[in-house]
Structures are given as structure tokens and as C-alpha cells.
Design a protein around this motif. Structure first.
Motif, short mmCIF file in Angstrom:
data_model
loop_
_atom_site.label_atom_id
_atom_site.label_comp_id
_atom_site.label_asym_id
_atom_site.label_seq_id
_atom_site.Cartn_x
_atom_site.Cartn_y
_atom_site.Cartn_z
N VAL A 162 73.50 30.27 3.64
CA VAL A 162 72.45 31.29 3.58
C VAL A 162 73.02 32.70 3.42
O VAL A 162 72.29 33.68 3.51
N THR A 163 74.31 32.79 3.17
CA THR A 163 74.93 34.10 2.99
C THR A 163 74.39 34.76 1.72
O THR A 163 74.33 34.12 0.67
N PRO A 164 73.98 36.02 1.80
CA PRO A 164 73.48 36.71 0.59
C PRO A 164 74.56 36.81 -0.49
O PRO A 164 75.76 36.79 -0.20
N GLY A 224 61.59 28.92 -8.32
CA GLY A 224 61.63 30.00 -9.29
C GLY A 224 61.82 31.39 -8.72
O GLY A 224 61.74 32.38 -9.46
N LEU A 225 62.10 31.51 -7.44
CA LEU A 225 62.36 32.82 -6.84
C LEU A 225 63.85 33.11 -6.85
O LEU A 225 64.68 32.19 -6.89
N PRO A 226 64.23 34.39 -6.80
CA PRO A 226 65.67 34.73 -6.74
C PRO A 226 66.34 34.06 -5.56
O PRO A 226 65.73 33.93 -4.48
N ILE A 227 67.58 33.65 -5.72
CA ILE A 227 68.26 32.90 -4.66
C ILE A 227 68.37 33.71 -3.38
O ILE A 227 68.29 33.17 -2.27
N ASP A 228 68.52 35.03 -3.48
CA ASP A 228 68.61 35.84 -2.26
C ASP A 228 67.30 35.85 -1.49
O ASP A 228 67.30 35.97 -0.26
#
Length: 488
Positions: free
Chosen positions: A75-77, A209-213
Motif C-alpha cells: 500500500v506504499t504510495p 479504473g481508478l489511479p493506483i494511488d
């Protein structure tokens, strides 16, 4: 190709899921096991009696083991992720639904606040749902810890600044399952108002479909930041230790409760008066839109929770013996002992929080259904095996959390397939014993929580129906929040 939600059995021939497990991840949470701890004032004797028929020979690893195949939480940005910018925009939220609907909705709102660059005011919890719980946010969650854990992601405050307490607010129902571009447009709401109120929080973000961050922020929120309050955490830990002192245990989420049966229209095995009672409840609950339900079709389609007796037959067929310890993660079971007696005869070591805890320990949670549900949630996440009798909000949330923590064993009963087998039992065309056990264990070979990518929508579904048939992000955060060892 078999339907992933359980296609009907054409005959006694078994269906195999088309997608074998990919793998599993490393366990991140270790619960201490006070092996010498007694079962409080309500201690019960261990029961170890012979089964009524020779059980299928199943290894201990098959019953209790799990395997993450080297997958672990990640879960690291990314390097592109930056601290939240200063903003004079504020977002107030009323979370709706039961405990887990509110939990996932809160984390959706955290992600939305990040997308629109707004400061989130600690959400108000639903006090008008079926459970009528007056608990506040800090009664259920660790509010200071929540704010601190996400300070690098989103600005969160306990209340609006004094200068904005009486300020006019825009009110907006965000569209369900919306993507990042929708919320980019939603920023316009703050042009004329400094405060925007969101009256519903559930399912406001797309599963895919959302950004991974953003996806990883949702995971950090739900699995790391949104911890329960100290009283819930402390008692939950004690109850887990008391269970583990007896050996391995199953957490059974037995959703055979009045509200679920009324909502789904499932009346199999009930009396006419009981079925009528449920119908009236459904008619009188205004926010339940579907009123006319065919119970037979619901059951044959796999849309009904298994009955307590059916759960007992399922567990025996899977190879669990009469001495197995089972924690009942549930509210009041409809019909009480009338429908629970058979399950209890199959598994006498079936215990609830009322058995494990003292009256004094439970007193502070009295009349607070969401806090009691939080205890069930914590014990379910920490159990050796989790088995839900129906795929509701809690079942999905617990499964996703267990996947995140190393793909702990979660057995999802194929209700549609089981109903067909139970129908054969009723007709006398099949008997409990090795044959049934063989069929049931093979049916659930690939339904035990092993790593796999999240399912997409069902073929042929379009528009909003497409989003409704997708597997929930919080039910399976793979691949965004679960990675193979050495990859991030």
C-alpha cells in the motif's frame, strides 16, 4: 465455463471454477494466543463425540491451512504521490447503512476528499438504519488515530471551523461507482460554497479504473487507519485469545436473521405465519424497493442465506468434526433454538460472544448494534477459518481484510450448488456420507480465499448494472493492494 457465482449442477457431476487460485500473501497481523486463558465465567466443556457416519478423511492442512503463494499487502504510495495541498474546501458526510457499509463508505469519502482536495470533517454515522444505533464515530473508531494515520493523505478535522458552522452548504448526492473524472468535475461545487454536504457515502467510487494511488489510499484507510475504539479492540482481542486457547476455530457469519430473511424474501423451511411476518416487515420498510419476491426462485438462484441446519451439513461434508470450535458471528437468529438446534447437535462447541464474555464485559455494548458487530468483525478477521452463510456487507469486508492480511482461509459456500445437493438429500436420491462429502469438497476446491485478481462485471451487463455485477474492491483488493514478493 461455470458461472463464478455458482452455476447449477446439471447432474451430480461436479463443476470446476474456470479460474484456479493464483496465490496468497504474507500475514501482517499476529494475534497473541493466551493458551492458558479460560473461557470466562461461562466456560463450557469440550465435546468430542463420534460422528453419525464415517467422516471423509481430510488432512488438517486441508481443513485449516492457507497459502498466499508469496503475495503480500502493498500500500506504499508511488513516487508521484504528494502531501495534500492546503485548501479552504470542506466536506461533511453522513455515512449510511450498517457497520461495514459505513466503514467502506468512509474510506470512499477519504479517497474522494483526496480527489477534490477538500478537508474532510469526521463523518456522522447512521442512526436511522434498521439497527437504530446511537453510537458516534469515536464510540466505534479510534478518531485521533484515524486522523493521525492519514495526515499525509487528506486533511481531516473533528468539526467545521467556528466561522463555517452557520455557513450555507451545498448538498450533493454523488453518483454511485463514479470514476476520477467525475470527481474532477465535482470540484465546481466548491466555487460558490466552502462546505459541501454528502448525505450518502456508500459505493460512491468505482471498483476499477481508478489511479493506483487512490486505490492504495482506500486500503490504507480501511485496513490500517480506521481502527476500532480501544474498548472494542481490547475485548475483541480477549475473546480471540479465549477461543484460541481451545485450539483452532471457525468464525461462522450466520446471516439467518430477521432483517436478512425479510429483505431477501427467503422463507424456505419457515411456517406460514413466519413467512407472513417477514413479508409484512418487507412491505413496511420503505427503502427496500423490491416487495414481491418469489422465495423458491431466490433459493434456487443461490440468493438465500443457508439455514443453520444446512450450514451444519455443509461443515460436516467439508470434513469438520463434531469437536470443532465455532464462533457464531451473528445477531439474533430468527426462530432461535427452533432452527439452531440441529446445527448445535452437529457442532456442540458452537459459542457466541454471550458465552465467551462476561455480562460485565458486554454491558458497555448493550443496545449498540454497530459496536457489537465490530466485535464480530474483529473475531472473524482473526479466526483460523471464516465461513459466511450469505454474501452480505460484512462477509465481503471480512473476506477482503483476510486477503489483505495474507489470504487467510475463507470458505465461500456455493449456495446455488449446495441447494441442488440438499434437494437431492430431501428426495432420498443422495445420503449424507462419503459421497456427499466428495461432491461438496470438490465443489469448494477453488472457493477458499486463494489469491486471484478481482472479478470484472458479468458478460452482457451494461451501464450501472455493469458496476453492480463487479466484485467489490473491498472484497478483493487484488491487484492494486496485493503484490508478489519483490514487486511493488
Amino acid at each position: 465455463m461455470a458461472n463464478r457465482r455458482g452455476a447449477p449442477l446439471p447432474t451430480l457431476r461436479l463443476r470446476r471454477l474456470a479460474r484456479p487460485p493464483i496465490s496468497r500473501c504474507a500475514c501482517l497481523l499476529v494475534t497473541s494466543t493466551a493458551a492458558l486463558l479460560v473461557l470466562s465465567l461461562h466456560q463450557i466443556a469440550r465435546v468430542d463425540l463420534p460422528s453419525p457416519y464415517p467422516p471423509l478423511q481430510v488432512s488438517n492442512d486441508q481443513l485449516w491451512g492457507s497459502n498466499g503463494y508469496g503475495y503480500h499487502a502493498c500500500v506504499t504510495p508511488t513516487y508521484k504521490y504528494i502531501a495534500p495541498k492546503e485548501s479552504d474546501r470542506y466536506m461533511t458526510v453522513r455515512s449510511n447503512g450498517g457497520l461495514n457499509q459505513m466503514r467502506t463508505g468512509i474510506c470512499d469519502m477519504i479517497a474522494v476528499a483526496r480527489l477534490v482536495n477538500a478537508t474532510l470533517v469526521i463523518p456522522q454515522l447512521d442512526k436511522r438504519s434498521f439497527w437504530q444505533d446511537t453510537s458516534t464515530f469515536k464510540d466505534i473508531f479510534n478518531e485521533p488515530g484515524f486522523i493521525k494515520a492519514l495526515e499525509g493523505d487528506v486533511h481531516i478535522v473533528s468539526d467545521l471551523p467556528e466561522s463555517l458552522q452557520s455557513a450555507p452548504r451545498a448538498r450533493k448526492h454523488f453518483t454511485s461507482w463514479s470514476g476520477a473524472s467525475y470527481y474532477e468535475d465535482a470540484k465546481e461545487l466548491w466555487k460558490d460554497h466552502k462546505v459541501v454536504h454528502i448525505p450518502k457515502s456508500d459505493s460512491r467510487l468505482a471498483n476499477n479504473g481508478l489511479p493506483i494511488d487512490i486505490q492504495r489510499l482506500r486500503c490504507r484507510c480501511l485496513y490500517q487507519a480506521l481502527c476500532f475504539s480501544d474498548p472494542i479492540e481490547d475485548l475483541g482481542k480477549k475473546l480471540v485469545e479465549r477461543l484460541k486457547s481451545r485450539g483452532k476455530f471457525i468464525a461462522l457469519h450466520l446471516r439467518y436473521e430477521k432483517d436478512m430473511l425479510a429483505f431477501t424474501g427467503c422463507t424456505y423451511g419457515l411456517s406460514e405465519s413466519e413467512a407472513e411476518e417477514l413479508r409484512i416487515m418487507r412491505e413496511r420498510t420503505s427503502h427496500w424497493k423490491v416487495k414481491d419476491i418469489n422465495s423458491t426462485e431466490q433459493r434456487s438462484g443461490g440468493n438465500c442465506p443457508l439455514t443453520p441446519k444446512e450450514v451444519g451439513m455443509f461443515l460436516r461434508a467439508m470434513g469438520y468434526t463434531k469437536s470443532t470450535w465455532i464462533y457464531l458471528a451473528a445477531g439474533e437468529i430468527y426462530g432461535g433454538d427452533k432452527y439452531m438446534s440441529k446445527l448445535k447437535s452437529y457442532f456442540p462447541n458452537l459459542v457466541s460472544k454471550e458465552v465467551l464474555a462476561t455480562k460485565e464485559e458486554l454491558e458497555k455494548f448493550k443496545n449498540h448494534a454497530s459496536q457489537v458487530a465490530a466485535l464480530d468483525y474483529k473475531i472473524s478477521v482473526e479466526s483460523d477459518v471464516f465461513i459466511p452463510s450469505h454474501s452480505g456487507n460484512m462477509a465481503r469486508a471480512v473476506e477482503g481484510h483476510r486477503r489483505f492480511l495474507g489470504h487467510r482461509k475463507t470458505v465461500n459456500p456455493d449456495r446455488r450448488g449446495l441447494v441442488e445437493l440438499f434437494g437431492l438429500l430431501e428426495k432420498g436420491e443422495l445420503m449424507e456420507g462419503p459421497k456427499l462429502s466428495s461432491l461438496v469438497t470438490e465443489m469448494h476446491k477453488y472457493r477458499q480465499g486463494a489469491p486471484r485478481k478481482r472479478y470484472s462485471s458479468l458478460p452482457g451487463s451494461k451501464g450501472r448494472a455493469r458496476a453492480r455485477t463487479e466484485e467489490s474492491f473491498y472484497e478483493n483488493p487484488f491487484p492494486e493492494c496485493i503484490c508478489l514478493t519483490g514487486k511493488h
